[in-house]
Design a protein around this motif. Structure first.
Motif, mmCIF file in Angstrom:
data_model
loop_
_atom_site.group_PDB
_atom_site.id
_atom_site.type_symbol
_atom_site.label_atom_id
_atom_site.label_comp_id
_atom_site.label_asym_id
_atom_site.label_seq_id
_atom_site.Cartn_x
_atom_site.Cartn_y
_atom_site.Cartn_z
ATOM 1 N N ASN A 54 0.751 -0.971 0.071
ATOM 2 C CA ASN A 54 -0.030 -0.047 0.047
ATOM 3 C C ASN A 54 0.863 1.258 -0.048
ATOM 4 O OD1 ASN A 54 -2.580 -1.169 -0.146
ATOM 5 N ND2 ASN A 54 -2.453 -1.402 2.098
ATOM 6 N N GLY A 55 1.923 1.107 0.333
ATOM 7 C CA GLY A 55 3.026 2.493 0.409
ATOM 8 C C GLY A 55 3.330 2.756 -0.837
ATOM 9 N N PHE A 56 3.121 1.638 -2.041
ATOM 10 C CA PHE A 56 3.524 2.178 -3.291
ATOM 11 C C PHE A 56 2.657 2.115 -4.094
ATOM 12 C CE2 PHE A 56 6.679 -0.983 -1.225
ATOM 13 C CZ PHE A 56 7.381 -0.024 -0.945
ATOM 14 N N ILE A 57 1.447 2.069 -3.981
ATOM 15 C CA ILE A 57 0.274 2.180 -4.838
ATOM 16 C C ILE A 57 -0.796 3.171 -4.667
ATOM 17 C CG2 ILE A 57 0.249 -0.281 -5.323
ATOM 18 C CD1 ILE A 57 -1.913 -0.827 -3.514
ATOM 19 N N PRO A 58 -1.890 3.452 -5.535
ATOM 20 C CA PRO A 58 -2.884 4.689 -5.374
ATOM 21 C C PRO A 58 -3.869 4.318 -4.253
ATOM 22 C CG PRO A 58 -2.061 4.254 -7.588
ATOM 23 C CD PRO A 58 -1.581 3.151 -7.045
ATOM 24 N N MET A 59 -3.998 4.873 -3.483
ATOM 25 C CA MET A 59 -5.367 5.007 -2.530
ATOM 26 C C MET A 59 -5.649 3.513 -2.291
ATOM 27 S SD MET A 59 -4.885 7.550 -4.318
ATOM 28 C CE MET A 59 -5.655 7.468 -6.103
ATOM 29 N N SER A 60 -4.545 2.486 -2.147
ATOM 30 C CA SER A 60 -4.829 1.065 -2.159
ATOM 31 C C SER A 60 -5.788 0.605 -2.922
ATOM 32 C CB SER A 60 -5.443 0.977 -0.474
ATOM 33 O OG SER A 60 -4.492 1.548 0.700
ATOM 34 N N HIS A 61 -5.790 0.814 -4.089
ATOM 35 C CA HIS A 61 -6.569 0.554 -5.186
ATOM 36 C C HIS A 61 -6.305 -1.112 -5.259
ATOM 37 C CE1 HIS A 61 -8.254 0.127 -8.984
ATOM 38 N NE2 HIS A 61 -8.963 1.132 -8.987
ATOM 39 N N PRO A 62 -7.585 -1.751 -5.297
ATOM 40 C CA PRO A 62 -7.593 -3.191 -5.313
ATOM 41 C C PRO A 62 -6.660 -3.668 -6.694
ATOM 42 C CG PRO A 62 -9.791 -2.479 -5.733
ATOM 43 C CD PRO A 62 -8.933 -1.232 -5.193
ATOM 44 N N LYS A 63 -6.789 -3.257 -7.651
ATOM 45 C CA LYS A 63 -6.252 -3.746 -8.892
ATOM 46 C C LYS A 63 -4.528 -3.654 -8.782
ATOM 47 C CE LYS A 63 -9.388 -5.559 -11.525
ATOM 48 N NZ LYS A 63 -9.145 -7.196 -11.782
ATOM 49 N N MET A 64 -4.231 -2.359 -8.288
ATOM 50 C CA MET A 64 -2.832 -2.238 -7.902
ATOM 51 C C MET A 64 -2.253 -2.956 -6.771
ATOM 52 S SD MET A 64 -1.940 0.221 -10.110
ATOM 53 C CE MET A 64 -2.940 -0.798 -11.123
ATOM 54 N N TYR A 65 -3.304 -3.292 -6.039
ATOM 55 C CA TYR A 65 -2.873 -4.475 -4.958
ATOM 56 C C TYR A 65 -2.457 -5.852 -5.529
ATOM 57 C CZ TYR A 65 -2.438 -6.570 -0.191
ATOM 58 O OH TYR A 65 -2.111 -7.232 0.855
ATOM 59 N N GLU A 66 -3.523 -6.183 -6.430
ATOM 60 C CA GLU A 66 -3.422 -7.329 -7.028
ATOM 61 C C GLU A 66 -2.107 -7.616 -7.696
ATOM 62 O OE1 GLU A 66 -7.073 -8.786 -9.259
ATOM 63 O OE2 GLU A 66 -5.466 -8.370 -10.940
ATOM 64 N N MET A 67 -1.723 -6.512 -8.376
ATOM 65 C CA MET A 67 -0.717 -6.197 -9.267
ATOM 66 C C MET A 67 0.590 -6.991 -8.246
ATOM 67 S SD MET A 67 1.199 -3.360 -11.175
ATOM 68 C CE MET A 67 2.789 -2.973 -11.194
ATOM 69 N N PHE A 68 0.669 -6.249 -7.013
ATOM 70 C CA PHE A 68 1.830 -6.482 -6.302
ATOM 71 C C PHE A 68 1.923 -7.736 -5.562
ATOM 72 C CE2 PHE A 68 2.846 -2.036 -6.785
ATOM 73 C CZ PHE A 68 4.098 -1.895 -6.252
ATOM 74 N N GLN A 69 0.873 -8.395 -5.730
ATOM 75 C CA GLN A 69 0.613 -9.773 -5.021
ATOM 76 C C GLN A 69 0.892 -11.051 -6.048
ATOM 77 O OE1 GLN A 69 -0.077 -10.281 -1.829
ATOM 78 N NE2 GLN A 69 -0.096 -7.878 -1.850
#
Length: 255
Positions: A54-69
């Motif tokens: 979450n430190g590296f993605i916009p507004m804890s966006h679920p798709k960006m979080y999915e990317m980091f997973q």
């Protein structure tokens, strides 16, 4: 941009004589490249220290979080997440909302460099950058790029920090990283956890900045003291890394 601290190019008059400070906001493509850079860094070395995506993605966006997973991305997946970011997420207003606080923070930041850091440059074998660009981008926290044209990445889209002193603290932490990266950290091949602990100890001693708890119990603690910070930081790190290498070798031999 409003405010008396910047001229029409976003450049602050040079008060330190050795460094000019520039404030910029990342456009969509630059911000995306930075997210990909942080994704690669997260997968290669930050994840094992329990950094939050979450430190590296916009507004804890679920798709960006999915990317980091995802531990590895195909070119098609990179394009997929890129398009989501550029078309659905990016909004310049997220990156300008802290401009007022950043403007207030810069003079305090400069004054602290002048009084607390510049007297120690010789003890660190460090030199001031010619320019320092503050780049506002997505996430929370901060990062850095070393060199004569140094950069501080302020990840401010997620932050609720409303006071300039918090931004000063972030910038000072990253500025110490910038100063010691080439003459100490890269020279002695200091790993991520020890690097962060060195900067945390310096920050606590010079600015009373709270340390990161994940690095508190560190091999560096016996070597990085207030005295060596002010006398010979490279020598202390050289000794630390020699002992660290010997310990690693011994542990590998015993396995």
């Amino acid at each position: 941009m409003r405010g008396t601290w910047y001229n029409s190019w976003g450049m602050r008059p040079n008060k330190l004589n050795t460094m000019q400070i520039i404030l910029k906001h990342m456009n969509a493509e630059d911000a995306w490249r930075y997210i990909v850079q942080m994704y690669n860094m997260y997968q290669s070395r930050l994840k094992k220290f329990k950094y939050s995506p979450n430190g590296f993605i916009p507004m804890s966006h679920p798709k960006m979080y999915e990317m980091f997973q995802r531990p590895k991305l195909s070119n098609e997946q990179i394009q997929y997440y890129h398009d989501i970011f550029v078309n659905e997420i990016h909004n310049p207003k997220y990156l300008t909302k802290q401009d007022g606080n950043i403007q207030k923070a810069i003079p305090i930041f400069e004054q602290t460099i002048e009084s607390r850091i510049k007297p120690l440059l010789g003890a660190w074998n460090a030199t001031m950058p010619e320019t320092l660009t503050i780049l506002c981008t997505y996430g929370f926290g901060a990062g850095y790029g070393a060199g004569k044209d140094a950069k501080i990445f302020l990840r401010i889209s997620n932050t609720r920090r409303e006071i300039d002193i918090g931004i000063v603290s972030l910038m000072l932490h990253e500025f110490v990283h910038i100063l010691i990266e080439e003459p100490i950290i890269a020279k002695y091949n200091v790993p991520q956890d020890l690097k962060e602990r060195i900067v945390d100890i310096i920050g606590l001693d010079l600015f009373n900045r709270p340390v990161q708890q994940m690095f508190e119990n560190s091999f560096a603690n016996a070597y990085i003291t207030p005295n060596v910070i002010k006398a010979d930081l490279p020598g202390a790190v050289a000794k630390m890394m020699a002992d660290y290498a010997a310990l690693q070798q011994k542990q590998n031999h015993e396995r």
